[in-house]
Design an enzyme around this catalytic site. Structure first.
Site, PDB file in Angstrom:
ATOM      1  N   ASN A  10       9.089  -7.063 -12.350  1.00  0.00           N
ATOM      2  CA  ASN A  10       9.690  -6.492 -11.248  1.00  0.00           C
ATOM      3  C   ASN A  10       9.852  -7.386 -10.284  1.00  0.00           C
ATOM      4  O   ASN A  10       8.988  -8.017  -9.595  1.00  0.00           O
ATOM      5  CB  ASN A  10       8.642  -5.276 -10.453  1.00  0.00           C
ATOM      6  N   TRP A  11      11.350  -8.001  -9.932  1.00  0.00           N
ATOM      7  CA  TRP A  11      11.516  -9.051  -9.235  1.00  0.00           C
ATOM      8  C   TRP A  11      11.734  -8.727  -7.753  1.00  0.00           C
ATOM      9  O   TRP A  11      11.868  -9.540  -6.731  1.00  0.00           O
ATOM     10  CB  TRP A  11      12.979  -9.567  -9.308  1.00  0.00           C
ATOM     11  N   LYS A  12      11.487  -7.308  -7.175  1.00  0.00           N
ATOM     12  CA  LYS A  12      11.564  -6.859  -5.992  1.00  0.00           C
ATOM     13  C   LYS A  12      12.627  -7.398  -5.340  1.00  0.00           C
ATOM     14  O   LYS A  12      13.675  -7.603  -5.928  1.00  0.00           O
ATOM     15  CB  LYS A  12       9.984  -7.490  -5.307  1.00  0.00           C
ATOM     16  N   HIS A  95       7.578   3.439  -6.788  1.00  0.00           N
ATOM     17  CA  HIS A  95       6.813   2.213  -6.629  1.00  0.00           C
ATOM     18  C   HIS A  95       6.082   2.377  -5.329  1.00  0.00           C
ATOM     19  O   HIS A  95       6.602   3.038  -4.483  1.00  0.00           O
ATOM     20  CB  HIS A  95       7.680   1.039  -6.566  1.00  0.00           C
ATOM     21  N   GLU A  97       5.726   0.485  -2.986  1.00  0.00           N
ATOM     22  CA  GLU A  97       6.548   0.092  -1.750  1.00  0.00           C
ATOM     23  C   GLU A  97       7.543   0.787  -1.400  1.00  0.00           C
ATOM     24  O   GLU A  97       7.997   1.110  -0.350  1.00  0.00           O
ATOM     25  CB  GLU A  97       7.230  -1.394  -2.121  1.00  0.00           C
ATOM     26  N   GLU A 167      -0.590   1.702 -11.038  1.00  0.00           N
ATOM     27  CA  GLU A 167      -0.586   0.526 -10.057  1.00  0.00           C
ATOM     28  C   GLU A 167      -1.553   0.555  -8.816  1.00  0.00           C
ATOM     29  O   GLU A 167      -0.959   1.428  -7.790  1.00  0.00           O
ATOM     30  CB  GLU A 167       1.015   0.090  -9.513  1.00  0.00           C
ATOM     31  N   GLY A 173       0.525  -7.283  -5.339  1.00  0.00           N
ATOM     32  CA  GLY A 173       0.576  -8.617  -4.373  1.00  0.00           C
ATOM     33  C   GLY A 173      -0.438  -9.058  -3.577  1.00  0.00           C
ATOM     34  O   GLY A 173      -0.144  -9.650  -2.631  1.00  0.00           O
ATOM     35  N   SER A 213      -1.078  -7.551  -9.255  1.00  0.00           N
ATOM     36  CA  SER A 213      -1.631  -8.895  -9.474  1.00  0.00           C
ATOM     37  C   SER A 213      -2.142  -9.347 -10.879  1.00  0.00           C
ATOM     38  O   SER A 213      -2.872 -10.351 -11.052  1.00  0.00           O
ATOM     39  CB  SER A 213      -2.940  -9.146  -8.602  1.00  0.00           C
ATOM     40  N   GLY A 234       4.764  -8.053 -10.826  1.00  0.00           N
ATOM     41  CA  GLY A 234       5.355  -8.348  -9.914  1.00  0.00           C
ATOM     42  C   GLY A 234       5.663  -9.826  -9.707  1.00  0.00           C
ATOM     43  O   GLY A 234       6.369 -10.533 -10.254  1.00  0.00           O
ATOM     44  N   GLY A 235       4.762 -10.514  -8.674  1.00  0.00           N
ATOM     45  CA  GLY A 235       5.000 -12.041  -8.509  1.00  0.00           C
ATOM     46  C   GLY A 235       4.988 -12.780  -9.525  1.00  0.00           C
ATOM     47  O   GLY A 235       5.992 -13.771  -9.519  1.00  0.00           O
TER      48      GLY A 235
HETATM   49  C1  PEP Z   1       4.683  -4.753  -8.615  1.00  0.00           C
HETATM   50  O1  PEP Z   1       5.608  -5.072  -8.036  1.00  0.00           O
HETATM   51  O2  PEP Z   1       4.574  -3.695  -9.160  1.00  0.00           O
HETATM   52  C2  PEP Z   1       3.366  -5.526  -8.805  1.00  0.00           C
HETATM   53  C3  PEP Z   1       2.490  -5.047  -9.501  1.00  0.00           C
HETATM   54  O3  PEP Z   1       3.471  -6.526  -8.127  1.00  0.00           O
HETATM   55  P1  PEP Z   1       2.396  -7.800  -8.442  1.00  0.00           P
HETATM   56  O4  PEP Z   1       2.187  -7.907  -9.624  1.00  0.00           O
HETATM   57  O5  PEP Z   1       3.006  -8.813  -7.457  1.00  0.00           O
HETATM   58  O6  PEP Z   1       0.966  -7.332  -7.812  1.00  0.00           O
END
Ligand code: PEP
Length: 256
Positions: A10-12, A95, A97, A167, A173, A213, A234-235
């Site tokens: 997930n590049w957000k 999600h 966010e 999640e 994040g 994470s 994500g990141g």
């Molecule tokens: C996400 O955006 O779904 C996520 C899990 O982010 P991260 O891996 O950065 O915690």
């Protein structure tokens, strides 16, 4: 539960169209050997169309990070499942966010899940408790409400096809990834809830991911959990080498 691990990046709100194309080119070169892992990239909405032309579908699939449930009309700034049809295979829906920054509720999530299913797009329904809810020992109740709320009106066959991502909000994040034992427990809670609503076969078929994470260092510890079918990253998905290492870990886990 599937033998084929599913890894979703997930590049957000990151990477321009040009950067997205470059990334795809680099990852494509590196991933040739990993046919037994399903790799899905969720770029910005702007890059979906160009990436759908560039993507080698045997290697990757695409996901949208969101969608809107009406097919068309006066909904400024929105992109519908109808418009995404044929461009993406998956859609990340609900999600944290979207829920916490943009105020989406279970009713919005449910409408989006249904629109995705209607247009042949597999929803990746995100569920998970906040730090506050965790401290108050409300995780089971939160997962219950988000699953009941998000899946209402779907048939057992439709639910069997979809993906649920656990999640925990506090892990996203933050670098504070969940303990594998807690992820395993949450995956069982999710499957039990699906079983209660749709029966045992559906609960066994639905794919459950962990996200929060995830890195190349900790990916294997989640991929070793039988009730977990893959990862939502994500990141760490923004760095080609790091994401490649996570796909590699999934490949290794699939062989065991
Ligand atoms: C996400 O955006 O779904 C996520 C899990 O982010 P991260 O891996 O950065 O915690």
């Amino acid at each position: 539960m599937s033998n084929k691990k599913l890894i979703v990046g997930n590049w957000k709100m990151n990477l321009t169209v040009h950067e997205s194309s470059l990334y795809l080119h680099k990852l494509g070169g590196a991933l040739k050997a990993h046919r037994s892992v399903e790799v899905v990239l969720a770029p910005s909405m702007l890059a979906v169309q160009s990436m759908s032309l560039q993507v080698e579908r045997k290697l990757f699939k695409l996901a949208s990070q969101n969608l809107f449930w009406k097919d068309e009309g006066a909904y400024t700034g929105e992109v519908s499942a109808h418009m995404l049809r044929g461009l993406v295979s998956y859609a990340i829906i609900g999600h944290s966010e979207r829920r916490h920054i943009f105020g989406e509720h279970d009713k919005d999530v449910r409408n989006k899940v249904q629109a995705a299913v209607r247009h042949g797009i597999t929803p990746i329904l995100c569920v998970g408790e906040t730090a506050h809810e965790r401290a108050a020992k409300e995780t089971t109740g939160v997962l219950h409400d988000q699953i009941v709320g998000g899946l209402a009106n779907l048939t057992a066959d439709e639910v069997a096809e979809l993906v649920i991502a656990y999640e925990p909000v506090w892990a996203i994040g933050t670098g504070d990834n969940a303990l594998p034992a807690d992820v395993e427990r949450a995956a069982h809670i999710i499957r039990r809830q699906v079983e209660h609503l749709y029966g045992r076969e559906t609960a066994a078929a639905v794919r459950v991911l962990y996200g929060g994470s995830v890195s190349s260092q900790n990916a294997s510890s989640y991929l070793a959990i039988t009730a977990i079918d893959g990862l939502l990253v994500g990141g760490a998905s923004l760095k080609v080498k790091e994401f490649e290492a996570i796909v590699e870990a999934a490949f290794a886990a699939g062989k065991r």
